[in-house]
Design a protein around this motif. Structure first.
Motif, short mmCIF file in Angstrom:
data_model
loop_
_atom_site.label_atom_id
_atom_site.label_comp_id
_atom_site.label_asym_id
_atom_site.label_seq_id
_atom_site.Cartn_x
_atom_site.Cartn_y
_atom_site.Cartn_z
N PHE A 140 0.91 -1.29 -0.15
CA PHE A 140 0.02 0.06 0.05
C PHE A 140 0.84 1.40 0.09
N GLN A 141 1.63 1.19 0.82
CA GLN A 141 2.65 2.37 0.76
C GLN A 141 3.68 2.53 -0.38
N ILE A 142 4.19 1.51 -0.85
CA ILE A 142 4.80 1.41 -2.02
C ILE A 142 4.08 2.23 -3.28
N ALA A 143 2.67 1.64 -3.22
CA ALA A 143 2.03 2.11 -4.41
C ALA A 143 1.67 3.58 -4.16
N LYS A 144 1.51 3.85 -3.15
CA LYS A 144 1.02 5.57 -2.82
C LYS A 144 2.23 6.44 -3.12
N ALA A 145 3.27 5.95 -2.79
CA ALA A 145 4.61 6.69 -2.86
C ALA A 145 5.15 6.64 -4.50
N ASN A 146 4.84 5.51 -5.28
CA ASN A 146 5.77 5.60 -6.65
C ASN A 146 4.69 5.11 -7.68
N TYR A 147 3.61 4.68 -7.26
CA TYR A 147 2.75 3.93 -8.71
C TYR A 147 1.23 4.62 -8.84
N SER A 152 -2.48 9.26 -2.33
CA SER A 152 -1.52 9.66 -1.38
C SER A 152 -2.17 10.18 -0.09
N GLN A 153 -3.16 10.68 0.01
CA GLN A 153 -4.19 10.90 1.13
C GLN A 153 -5.02 9.80 1.67
N THR A 154 -4.99 8.75 1.13
CA THR A 154 -5.64 7.54 1.49
C THR A 154 -5.12 6.79 2.66
N LYS A 155 -5.92 6.79 3.88
CA LYS A 155 -5.61 6.03 4.94
C LYS A 155 -5.48 4.70 5.34
N GLU A 164 -7.78 -1.36 -7.03
CA GLU A 164 -7.13 -0.39 -7.70
C GLU A 164 -5.77 -0.75 -7.76
N ILE A 165 -5.22 -1.02 -6.71
CA ILE A 165 -3.97 -1.17 -6.58
C ILE A 165 -3.35 -2.49 -7.35
N SER A 166 -4.07 -3.85 -7.09
CA SER A 166 -3.85 -4.94 -7.74
C SER A 166 -3.78 -4.54 -9.26
N ALA A 167 -4.97 -4.00 -9.89
CA ALA A 167 -5.18 -3.72 -11.21
C ALA A 167 -4.07 -3.36 -11.57
N HIS A 168 -3.44 -1.94 -10.96
CA HIS A 168 -2.51 -1.40 -11.78
C HIS A 168 -1.37 -1.93 -11.86
#
Length: 222
Positions: A140-147, A152-155, A164-168
């Motif tokens: 989750f943190q890797i995705a927010k920071a780089n992908y 970025s504001q999602t907690k 969404e992260i999986s699909a990306h």
């Protein structure tokens, strides 16, 4: 890492719920000592097989595991084992290697204590579904920071964010997205980070030695 036994993998991940690596390791060892078969003792350390699904499906397993500190996971272990046996046992699990990723994931999520992340872990690490992307705190943190910067504001990881992260990642890395996930995940773990190499300091003697060589090369070119 991605070729684990599905029985051991599944029950180890049930133990992983809200847990740290040290406690998970201790629980797996207790499972083996209590319900596995003794293999050998070497240098005063006893080694055991991982328990069979049949042994974990016994009704008394839950109460025994609770006394060993498994908490609510005790129920999930016993109930999942019982349901797997009802579905066909180890053969049912192994057959999930032959169906589609989505079918395998959906089937695993019918077992008590197995949600989307644990199902993806099992699919990736023991069922040959290399497209699976388990989204935990690290990913989750890797995705927010780089992908996926708009997160970025999602907690927290809701079902929508998870998908969404999986699909990306799957759109970026294709069939082997799970391999990319494992590399990124490992690189994010502090205890696995390799420090950058220290650059060798160059002294005046090294620089002086290089100048004549460059000069000769230049004269020869002329």
């Amino acid at each position: 890492m991605l070729k684990q036994d599905p029985v051991e993998n599944l029950f180890a991940f049930i133990c992983s719920s809200n847990n740290n690596i040290q406690r998970i390791t201790g629980m797996v060892e207790k499972l083996c000592e209590t319900y596995g078969n003794h293999l050998l003792t070497y240098e005063d350390v006893a080694y055991y097989t991982f328990p069979s699904i049949e042994s974990l499906a016994e009704v008394k397993v839950e109460s025994k595991l609770r006394t060993l500190g498994f908490g609510y996971r005790a129920k999930f272990i016993q109930q999942s084992a019982a349901k797997i046996m009802k579905n066909g046992g180890r053969d049912w699990l192994l057959n999930l290697r032959t169906v589609s990723y989505l079918e395998a994931k959906s089937s695993l999520m019918t077992l008590p204590g197995i949600g989307a992340k644990v199902a993806d872990c099992i699919c990736l690490m023991s069922l040959n579904h290399s497209v699976a992307i388990p989204v935990d705190t690290h990913v989750f943190q890797i995705a927010k920071a780089n992908y996926v910067p708009h997160l970025s504001q999602t907690k927290s990881v809701t079902d929508k964010v998870y998908n969404e992260i999986s699909a990306h990642f799957q759109s970026l890395f294709g069939t082997y997205a799970g391999w990319a996930h494992s590399v990124l995940f490992s690189a994010d773990l502090r205890h696995l980070r390799v420090p950058p190499p220290v650059a060798k300091k160059r002294n005046a003697t090294d620089v002086t030695k290089e100048k004549p060589a460059l000069g000769r090369a230049q004269r020869k070119k002329k």
